[in-house]
Motif scaffolding. Sequence first.
Motif, PDB file in Angstrom:
ATOM      1  N   THR A  37      34.658  20.486  47.968  1.00  0.00           N
ATOM      2  CA  THR A  37      35.615  20.753  46.899  1.00  0.00           C
ATOM      3  C   THR A  37      35.266  22.011  46.116  1.00  0.00           C
ATOM      4  N   ALA A  38      34.006  22.183  45.736  1.00  0.00           N
ATOM      5  CA  ALA A  38      33.615  23.349  44.943  1.00  0.00           C
ATOM      6  C   ALA A  38      33.893  24.647  45.696  1.00  0.00           C
ATOM      7  N   ARG A  39      33.599  24.687  46.987  1.00  0.00           N
ATOM      8  CA  ARG A  39      33.821  25.901  47.782  1.00  0.00           C
ATOM      9  C   ARG A  39      35.316  26.171  47.930  1.00  0.00           C
ATOM     10  N   ILE A  40      36.102  25.129  48.158  1.00  0.00           N
ATOM     11  CA  ILE A  40      37.552  25.324  48.256  1.00  0.00           C
ATOM     12  C   ILE A  40      38.103  25.859  46.942  1.00  0.00           C
ATOM     13  N   GLU A  41      37.641  25.318  45.815  1.00  0.00           N
ATOM     14  CA  GLU A  41      38.113  25.799  44.511  1.00  0.00           C
ATOM     15  C   GLU A  41      37.805  27.282  44.323  1.00  0.00           C
ATOM     16  N   GLN A  42      36.612  27.722  44.719  1.00  0.00           N
ATOM     17  CA  GLN A  42      36.253  29.134  44.565  1.00  0.00           C
ATOM     18  C   GLN A  42      37.092  30.020  45.469  1.00  0.00           C
ATOM     19  N   VAL A  43      37.244  29.634  46.724  1.00  0.00           N
ATOM     20  CA  VAL A  43      38.073  30.408  47.661  1.00  0.00           C
ATOM     21  C   VAL A  43      39.513  30.454  47.151  1.00  0.00           C
ATOM     22  N   ALA A  44      40.016  29.329  46.672  1.00  0.00           N
ATOM     23  CA  ALA A  44      41.384  29.261  46.161  1.00  0.00           C
ATOM     24  C   ALA A  44      41.573  30.227  44.998  1.00  0.00           C
ATOM     25  N   PHE A  45      40.652  30.217  44.048  1.00  0.00           N
ATOM     26  CA  PHE A  45      40.783  31.121  42.908  1.00  0.00           C
ATOM     27  C   PHE A  45      40.776  32.569  43.379  1.00  0.00           C
ATOM     28  N   ASP A  46      39.846  32.910  44.257  1.00  0.00           N
ATOM     29  CA  ASP A  46      39.758  34.289  44.738  1.00  0.00           C
ATOM     30  C   ASP A  46      41.042  34.725  45.444  1.00  0.00           C
ATOM     31  N   LEU A  47      41.593  33.848  46.285  1.00  0.00           N
ATOM     32  CA  LEU A  47      42.830  34.183  46.985  1.00  0.00           C
ATOM     33  C   LEU A  47      43.993  34.333  46.004  1.00  0.00           C
ATOM     34  N   CYS A  48      44.092  33.421  45.059  1.00  0.00           N
ATOM     35  CA  CYS A  48      45.182  33.468  44.085  1.00  0.00           C
ATOM     36  C   CYS A  48      45.064  34.663  43.151  1.00  0.00           C
ATOM     37  N   PHE A  49      43.859  34.975  42.750  1.00  0.00           N
ATOM     38  CA  PHE A  49      43.616  36.111  41.860  1.00  0.00           C
ATOM     39  C   PHE A  49      44.247  37.388  42.414  1.00  0.00           C
ATOM     40  N   ALA A  50      44.194  37.551  43.726  1.00  0.00           N
ATOM     41  CA  ALA A  50      44.717  38.753  44.370  1.00  0.00           C
ATOM     42  C   ALA A  50      46.235  38.901  44.189  1.00  0.00           C
ATOM     43  N   PHE A  51      46.943  37.808  43.915  1.00  0.00           N
ATOM     44  CA  PHE A  51      48.400  37.849  43.766  1.00  0.00           C
ATOM     45  C   PHE A  51      48.857  37.860  42.305  1.00  0.00           C
ATOM     46  N   PHE A  52      47.948  37.590  41.394  1.00  0.00           N
ATOM     47  CA  PHE A  52      48.299  37.377  39.988  1.00  0.00           C
ATOM     48  C   PHE A  52      49.014  38.580  39.371  1.00  0.00           C
ATOM     49  N   GLU A  53      48.384  39.741  39.399  1.00  0.00           N
ATOM     50  CA  GLU A  53      48.929  40.913  38.702  1.00  0.00           C
ATOM     51  C   GLU A  53      50.294  41.319  39.253  1.00  0.00           C
ATOM     52  N   ASP A  54      50.472  41.265  40.564  1.00  0.00           N
ATOM     53  CA  ASP A  54      51.766  41.631  41.144  1.00  0.00           C
ATOM     54  C   ASP A  54      52.877  40.701  40.679  1.00  0.00           C
ATOM     55  N   TYR A  55      52.570  39.425  40.485  1.00  0.00           N
ATOM     56  CA  TYR A  55      53.595  38.466  40.070  1.00  0.00           C
ATOM     57  C   TYR A  55      53.899  38.582  38.577  1.00  0.00           C
ATOM     58  N   VAL A  56      52.851  38.647  37.771  1.00  0.00           N
ATOM     59  CA  VAL A  56      53.015  38.620  36.314  1.00  0.00           C
ATOM     60  C   VAL A  56      53.306  40.002  35.739  1.00  0.00           C
ATOM     61  N   ASP A  57      52.878  41.034  36.433  1.00  0.00           N
ATOM     62  CA  ASP A  57      52.979  42.413  35.963  1.00  0.00           C
ATOM     63  C   ASP A  57      52.045  42.672  34.776  1.00  0.00           C
ATOM     64  N   ARG A  58      50.842  42.084  34.892  1.00  0.00           N
ATOM     65  CA  ARG A  58      49.786  42.307  33.904  1.00  0.00           C
ATOM     66  C   ARG A  58      48.469  41.897  34.549  1.00  0.00           C
ATOM     67  N   PRO A  59      47.405  42.651  34.310  1.00  0.00           N
ATOM     68  CA  PRO A  59      46.101  42.257  34.864  1.00  0.00           C
ATOM     69  C   PRO A  59      45.667  40.889  34.326  1.00  0.00           C
ATOM     70  N   TYR A  60      45.013  40.126  35.164  1.00  0.00           N
ATOM     71  CA  TYR A  60      44.543  38.787  34.806  1.00  0.00           C
ATOM     72  C   TYR A  60      43.697  38.814  33.531  1.00  0.00           C
ATOM     73  N   VAL A  61      42.780  39.752  33.417  1.00  0.00           N
ATOM     74  CA  VAL A  61      41.861  39.780  32.272  1.00  0.00           C
ATOM     75  C   VAL A  61      42.577  40.060  30.955  1.00  0.00           C
ATOM     76  N   ASP A  62      43.785  40.622  30.995  1.00  0.00           N
ATOM     77  CA  ASP A  62      44.553  40.926  29.782  1.00  0.00           C
ATOM     78  C   ASP A  62      45.681  39.930  29.535  1.00  0.00           C
ATOM     79  N   SER A  63      45.804  38.940  30.388  1.00  0.00           N
ATOM     80  CA  SER A  63      46.952  38.048  30.354  1.00  0.00           C
ATOM     81  C   SER A  63      46.739  36.845  29.440  1.00  0.00           C
ATOM     82  N   LEU A  64      47.852  36.306  28.972  1.00  0.00           N
ATOM     83  CA  LEU A  64      47.858  35.051  28.216  1.00  0.00           C
ATOM     84  C   LEU A  64      48.048  33.862  29.154  1.00  0.00           C
ATOM     85  N   LEU A  65      48.057  34.141  30.442  1.00  0.00           N
ATOM     86  CA  LEU A  65      48.239  33.110  31.459  1.00  0.00           C
ATOM     87  C   LEU A  65      46.945  32.915  32.230  1.00  0.00           C
TER      88      LEU A  65
END
Length: 143
Positions: free
Chosen positions: A74-102
Amino acid sequence: MKSIAAVLLGLAGVLAVSCGQGSAFSLEVGDCLDEPQGAEFSDVDKIPCDEPHELEVFAVVQHPAGDDAPFPGTARIEQVAFDLCFAFFEDYVDRPYVDSLLDIATFNPTRGSWDDIDDREIVCLLYDLESPYMDESMKDSGR
């Protein structure tokens, strides 16, 4: 990251509808929903994005492990999942993850779905850090 790990229990096959009850295996980018009850689930209730909702799907990706790979834990899947999702975040939200309220949450395969039906699907979800509900889509919101 909000952990909604250990999800997606049971067999896929329920057809999704634009709103209402549907299969967690049929979620698509842009779907809005509330957090399902329980640690493991197979059904979700979709909600129109202009109504109050807790989560929004911003990507659906596949874990890179092959069908014959053993469950990585579970822990490894959670880390891989976050890393994969992180790559799509900015394109969807139109804001970098570190600056986002999401923030990012994920629906991940369980040991059972991994082993029994070769489930490798990871659903990437957004949620608001400042409010329990969103009442519009976060796509291109700049939040």
